[in-house]
Write a protein that holds these residues in place. Structure first.
Motif, PDB file in Angstrom:
ATOM      1  N   LEU A  80       0.805  -1.214   0.000  1.00 35.31           N
ATOM      2  CA  LEU A  80       0.000   0.000   0.000  1.00 35.31           C
ATOM      3  C   LEU A  80       0.841   1.269   0.000  1.00 35.31           C
ATOM      4  O   LEU A  80       0.315   2.361   0.192  1.00 35.31           O
ATOM      5  N   SER A  81       2.126   1.135  -0.209  1.00 32.87           N
ATOM      6  CA  SER A  81       3.001   2.292  -0.418  1.00 32.87           C
ATOM      7  C   SER A  81       4.202   1.835  -1.227  1.00 32.87           C
ATOM      8  O   SER A  81       4.425   0.637  -1.407  1.00 32.87           O
ATOM      9  N   GLN A  82       4.982   2.811  -1.697  1.00 33.10           N
ATOM     10  CA  GLN A  82       6.194   2.502  -2.442  1.00 33.10           C
ATOM     11  C   GLN A  82       7.389   3.032  -1.674  1.00 33.10           C
ATOM     12  O   GLN A  82       7.437   4.210  -1.324  1.00 33.10           O
ATOM     13  N   SER A  83       8.361   2.184  -1.427  1.00 31.35           N
ATOM     14  CA  SER A  83       9.602   2.529  -0.723  1.00 31.35           C
ATOM     15  C   SER A  83       9.286   3.341   0.526  1.00 31.35           C
ATOM     16  O   SER A  83       8.452   2.948   1.329  1.00 31.35           O
ATOM     17  N   GLU A  84       9.936   4.492   0.681  1.00 30.80           N
ATOM     18  CA  GLU A  84       9.769   5.256   1.919  1.00 30.80           C
ATOM     19  C   GLU A  84       8.988   6.544   1.726  1.00 30.80           C
ATOM     20  O   GLU A  84       8.937   7.378   2.620  1.00 30.80           O
ATOM     21  N   GLY A  85       8.386   6.737   0.578  1.00 36.81           N
ATOM     22  CA  GLY A  85       7.588   7.938   0.378  1.00 36.81           C
ATOM     23  C   GLY A  85       6.337   7.923   1.231  1.00 36.81           C
ATOM     24  O   GLY A  85       5.724   6.873   1.469  1.00 36.81           O
ATOM     25  N   TYR A  86       5.911   9.094   1.699  1.00 35.92           N
ATOM     26  CA  TYR A  86       4.731   9.189   2.540  1.00 35.92           C
ATOM     27  C   TYR A  86       3.466   8.845   1.743  1.00 35.92           C
ATOM     28  O   TYR A  86       3.354   9.132   0.550  1.00 35.92           O
ATOM     29  N   SER A  87       2.511   8.258   2.410  1.00 41.52           N
ATOM     30  CA  SER A  87       1.189   7.990   1.824  1.00 41.52           C
ATOM     31  C   SER A  87       0.148   8.181   2.916  1.00 41.52           C
ATOM     32  O   SER A  87       0.435   7.985   4.098  1.00 41.52           O
ATOM     33  N   SER A  88      -1.080   8.552   2.516  1.00 36.92           N
ATOM     34  CA  SER A  88      -1.987   9.092   3.525  1.00 36.92           C
ATOM     35  C   SER A  88      -3.411   8.603   3.372  1.00 36.92           C
ATOM     36  O   SER A  88      -4.336   9.385   3.233  1.00 36.92           O
ATOM     37  N   GLY A  89      -3.608   7.297   3.374  1.00 31.86           N
ATOM     38  CA  GLY A  89      -4.973   6.818   3.502  1.00 31.86           C
ATOM     39  C   GLY A  89      -5.487   6.109   2.265  1.00 31.86           C
ATOM     40  O   GLY A  89      -5.029   6.342   1.153  1.00 31.86           O
ATOM     41  N   GLY A  90      -6.453   5.249   2.464  1.00 35.69           N
ATOM     42  CA  GLY A  90      -7.054   4.531   1.356  1.00 35.69           C
ATOM     43  C   GLY A  90      -8.162   3.619   1.844  1.00 35.69           C
ATOM     44  O   GLY A  90      -8.516   3.610   3.029  1.00 35.69           O
ATOM     45  N   PHE A  91      -8.683   2.823   0.901  1.00 30.82           N
ATOM     46  CA  PHE A  91      -9.879   2.019   1.176  1.00 30.82           C
ATOM     47  C   PHE A  91      -9.840   0.775   0.315  1.00 30.82           C
ATOM     48  O   PHE A  91      -9.507   0.830  -0.867  1.00 30.82           O
ATOM     49  N   PHE A  92     -10.171  -0.371   0.921  1.00 38.10           N
ATOM     50  CA  PHE A  92     -10.473  -1.546   0.117  1.00 38.10           C
ATOM     51  C   PHE A  92     -11.654  -2.290   0.725  1.00 38.10           C
ATOM     52  O   PHE A  92     -11.910  -2.210   1.927  1.00 38.10           O
ATOM     53  N   ALA A  93     -12.363  -3.028  -0.132  1.00 39.54           N
ATOM     54  CA  ALA A  93     -13.504  -3.828   0.310  1.00 39.54           C
ATOM     55  C   ALA A  93     -13.703  -4.969  -0.664  1.00 39.54           C
ATOM     56  O   ALA A  93     -13.481  -4.828  -1.874  1.00 39.54           O
ATOM     57  N   ASP A  94     -14.140  -6.103  -0.117  1.00 44.73           N
ATOM     58  CA  ASP A  94     -14.457  -7.276  -0.923  1.00 44.73           C
ATOM     59  C   ASP A  94     -13.250  -7.713  -1.754  1.00 44.73           C
ATOM     60  O   ASP A  94     -13.352  -7.938  -2.960  1.00 44.73           O
ATOM     61  N   ILE A  95     -12.086  -7.844  -1.109  1.00 45.89           N
ATOM     62  CA  ILE A  95     -10.897  -8.302  -1.811  1.00 45.89           C
ATOM     63  C   ILE A  95     -10.279  -9.474  -1.057  1.00 45.89           C
ATOM     64  O   ILE A  95     -10.487  -9.638   0.152  1.00 45.89           O
ATOM     65  N   ASP A  96      -9.517 -10.282  -1.800  1.00 47.26           N
ATOM     66  CA  ASP A  96      -8.849 -11.451  -1.246  1.00 47.26           C
ATOM     67  C   ASP A  96      -7.363 -11.339  -1.567  1.00 47.26           C
ATOM     68  O   ASP A  96      -6.977 -11.331  -2.744  1.00 47.26           O
TER      69      ASP A  96
END
Length: 752
Positions: A80-96
């Protein structure tokens, strides 16, 4: 079947949508979202992927808001992120996820109805909420809480409030989706499930409520069409499909029929008419679905007012709730600002999203007052400090992000940012439940005095929320992060001050009681339980139990909502099964775990387990293990009644103390990391409790006599002219959902 080495970069306003009946019908190597030119993912918005199977060893989804993953199979690892760059939130549903779910640098995340098969990996993070996610068990939570980057050979202290794990989802319907079956196209509409669920959908065909054939049952709109044409074409149809593009509306799109579906593709964007809404859902409609839309204000900032961009229901009904299925809002993203496609005019909005109907389920929404735009010359490759840059969008106005006036509303994944004109989220409806809330205060424009990020009306008698993260960037201050009624049950509150200090939040949590029936007002504000670096955390908030205050019935609260409550999840608090301690003889205040039963009848119920997290402060209290139960439940005992002999005295005494603003019977200071906090003494003696209870009982009795003698008739006459109907409250026994032989005398309950 696409080539295994195929990976698809997903940029702005891009949706990867598999249109098979099953995710396995469309197999890709990978989709990829990496860091942008700044080296971070903080501005990676408005992109999505759904309905596919990914086969690559590793898939990257480094995003922030408005970037959902749905109805997918990820055969290997999901990052849910790449290397050390900051990331700030997200959403998933109905996934395996067949491999490992790597949270990476994500500050916050919400996941629902998913399965993680080989574990959870955490690097950092502030606020993760998982509801109905299989594979996120107590062991995974504990491991994630205490993980992170530390010098070799040392164990990180960890962030104890990082995860809120709810084992089952109380009520939900998945987002509608497009399907190509042979030569025909359909919109599949998943069933609404009122009972608790967990994991992704296993039998997708059985999970479909109805299939809308595009040729005959759905109107397909394009951006060239006028709002009048679209509204006229919706009549006699069961659905509206908005193809990608920007729709500049001259009148709101209006949903007038039950079971109607509005589905946007490719982030179809509706720009509101001046002063009006983008879309309205009329009253008394069942099972309406609105999904996949960007709603944008088209009202110039110079206008005095503007209606909500989405208005779901026009009038709040005091008791009714849909007998079949409520409305579902999925992936709705609202914004206000100054943008090139609207000639860079600064815009205005009052409330972005307003829910007045009862029973609505809100599944992934983001209300954004733009903190950057394409009208101000900002280049992330050249300008490093966005916080100090002046943007045209700073001249726009917003009052509220989300306002919930309806009752029985449930939200999954709500984010609001930079709203400066009032409370970011304002919740006025009863029986609300909120799973994950994220807010970032404005840092270009000072917020209005007294505004908070999460506001629950002081008269609300039932409200539950878990995983609330509120952040400040820069120098502005706030009176509190959240301001709630004294009956609200709130868990895992996280506040962060970036490039500032903790005192910019005057308090973390305030509880307020204001009532037209009492002249007294309550305001109780508290500091966080513990702080570390930029973060502060509170595991739970002591709160009053309305079902144990019979005096409220005499004030107009009628116990007649049994049928509605049987359709809604209720909350029960039980003592924790596990408690991390510094030693066998020492214990810290602990957060009760919880179950959310969904009653199917007056005698049967199913339960949803809420796994919450605990910690020991840096300097734990020296309470002996033999008094752990009394100490750890002291707050709840005083506020809700936990014993047998003095239960009534304690409740009456507490009620008297709160309403008369008198000093509590006994207060002690508990040393915690980050400061001290006033909490009621768990060891209030029986004599003190009886004295206080007697005093309260005498006072209340005298007050009732005076009330009946001098005020009953005038108040009855006055009530006939009262526009606001009385709220309804049904006392609910915690024991209804449990076997009597499973309850010992020491178990403490909070009935809501």
């Amino acid at each position: 079947e696409y080539p295994q080495n195929l990976y698809i970069p997903v940029g702005y306003y891009t949706s990867i949508v598999g249109v098979g009946r099953l995710p396995s019908d469309v197999r890709l190597g990978s989709v990829r979202v990496g860091n942008d030119i700044s080296g971070h993912a903080l501005n990676n918005f408005w992109r999505s992927c759904e309905g596919v199977t990914l086969t690559a060893p590793r898939s990257y989804w480094a995003v922030s808001q408005a970037s959902p993953l749905r109805r997918m199979v990820v055969e290997k690892d999901l990052w849910l992120s790449q290397s050390e760059g900051y990331s700030s939130g997200g959403f998933f549903a109905d996934i395996d996820v067949g491999g490992t779910l790597v949270m990476g640098t994500q500050q916050q995340w919400f996941g629902r109805n998913a399965r993680v098969q080989t574990g959870l990996e955490c690097w950092t993070g502030w606020n993760y909420v998982f509801v109905g996610v299989k594979g996120i068990d107590a062991e995974a939570v504990d491991r994630c809480q205490w993980a992170g980057d530390v010098p070799k050979g040392q164990r990180r202290h960890g962030w104890p409030g990082r995860i809120s794990a709810v084992t089952e989802t109380p009520r939900i319907a998945e987002k509608p989706y497009l399907v190509k079956d042979g030569s025909k196209w359909f919109i599949y509409v998943p069933k609404f499930v009122a009972s608790s669920t967990a994991g992704p959908i296993e039998d997708r065909e059985a999970g479909i409520a109805r299939k809308l054939e595009l040729t005959h049952e759905v109107f397909v709109a394009t951006p060239e069409m006028t709002a009048f044409e679209i509204n006229m074409a919706m009549q006699g149809k069961d659905g509206l499909l908005l193809t990608p593009g920007v729709y500049v509306l001259t009148e709101p799109l209006v949903v007038k029929e039950s079971h109607f579906v509005v589905l946007g593709l490719g982030f179809a964007t509706l720009v509101s008419p001046i002063g009006l809404s983008c879309i309205e859902v009329l009253d008394d409609l069942d099972d309406v679905r609105v999904a996949g839309l960007v709603l944008e204000s088209g009202t110039p900032a110079g206008f005095k007012s503007a209606q909500p961009l989405l208005r779901w229901g026009l009038i709040v009904k005091p008791t009714e709730i849909s007998p079949s299925a409520p409305g579902i809002a999925s992936d709705i993203f609202a914004r206000v600002g100054s943008f090139r496609h609207i000639d860079c005019t600064p815009m205005r909005v009052g409330t972005m999203l307003e829910f007045n109907a009862n029973g609505v389920v809100v599944d992934n929404v983001w209300a954004w007052h733009a903190d950057h735009d394409d009208c101000s010359g900002f280049d992330p490759g050249r300008h490093s400090d966005m916080a100090s840059y002046s943007f045209m969008s700073d001249k726009s106005h917003s009052t509220h992000g989300v306002v919930v006036n309806g009752h029985f509303v449930t939200t999954y994944g709500m984010a609001i940012e930079h709203v400066a004109g009032g409370h970011m989220c304002e919740w006025n409806g009863e029986y609300g439940q909120s799973f994950f809330f994220q807010a970032e205060l404005p840092y270009h424009t000072p917020p209005v005095a007294g505004a908070v990020s999460y506001k629950v009306n002081p008269t609300v008698l039932y409200h539950f929320a878990t995983g609330l993260g509120i952040y400040i960037i820069g120098t502005y201050t706030a009176p509190a992060a959240i301001d709630i009624s004294p009956f609200s049950d709130v868990r895992n509150v996280v506040t962060a001050v970036i490039s500032g200090n903790h005192s910019q939040f005057a308090s973390q949590i305030c509880q307020r009681w204001e009532s037209s029936w009492f002249t007294h007002k309550l305001l109780n504000c508290s500091a966080p339980i513990s702080c570390s670096d930029i973060l502060c955390w509170s595991p739970t908030v002591p709160h009053l139990n309305p079902t144990q205050l019979p005096q409220l019935v005499s004030l107009g609260f009628s116990p007649s909502t049994e049928q509605m409550l049987q359709r809604m999840p209720l909350l029960e608090l039980l003592p924790n099964e596990q408690l991390r301690t510094a030693s066998a003889e020492e214990s810290a205040l602990r957060l009760p775990s919880a179950t959310i039963p969904t009653a199917t009848s007056s005698k049967q119920a199913t339960t949803t387990k809420v796994t919450t997290t605990t910690t020991t402060p840096t300097t734990p209290p020296t309470t002996k293990a033999t008094t752990t139960k009394s100490t750890t439940m002291g707050i709840m005992t005083i506020l809700t009644g936990g014993g047998k002999k003095h239960k009534a005295y304690e409740n009456l005494g507490t009620l008297y103390g709160w309403f008369s603003n008198k000093k509590k019977a006994s207060i002690k200071k508990a040393s915690v990391s980050g400061g001290s906090k006033d909490i009621p003494d768990a060891n209030v003696g029986s004599e003190a409790a009886e004295r206080l209870g007697d005093r309260a009982a005498n006072t209340i009795t005298l007050g009732l006599i005076v009330f009946m003698t001098f005020c009953a008739v005038p108040l009855m006459c006055l009530s006939l002219h009262c526009a606001r109907p009385p709220r309804e409250l049904r006392p609910v026994s915690s024991r209804q959902a449990l076997n009597e032989d499973e309850i010992d005398e020491q178990t403490q309950f909070v009935d809501i």
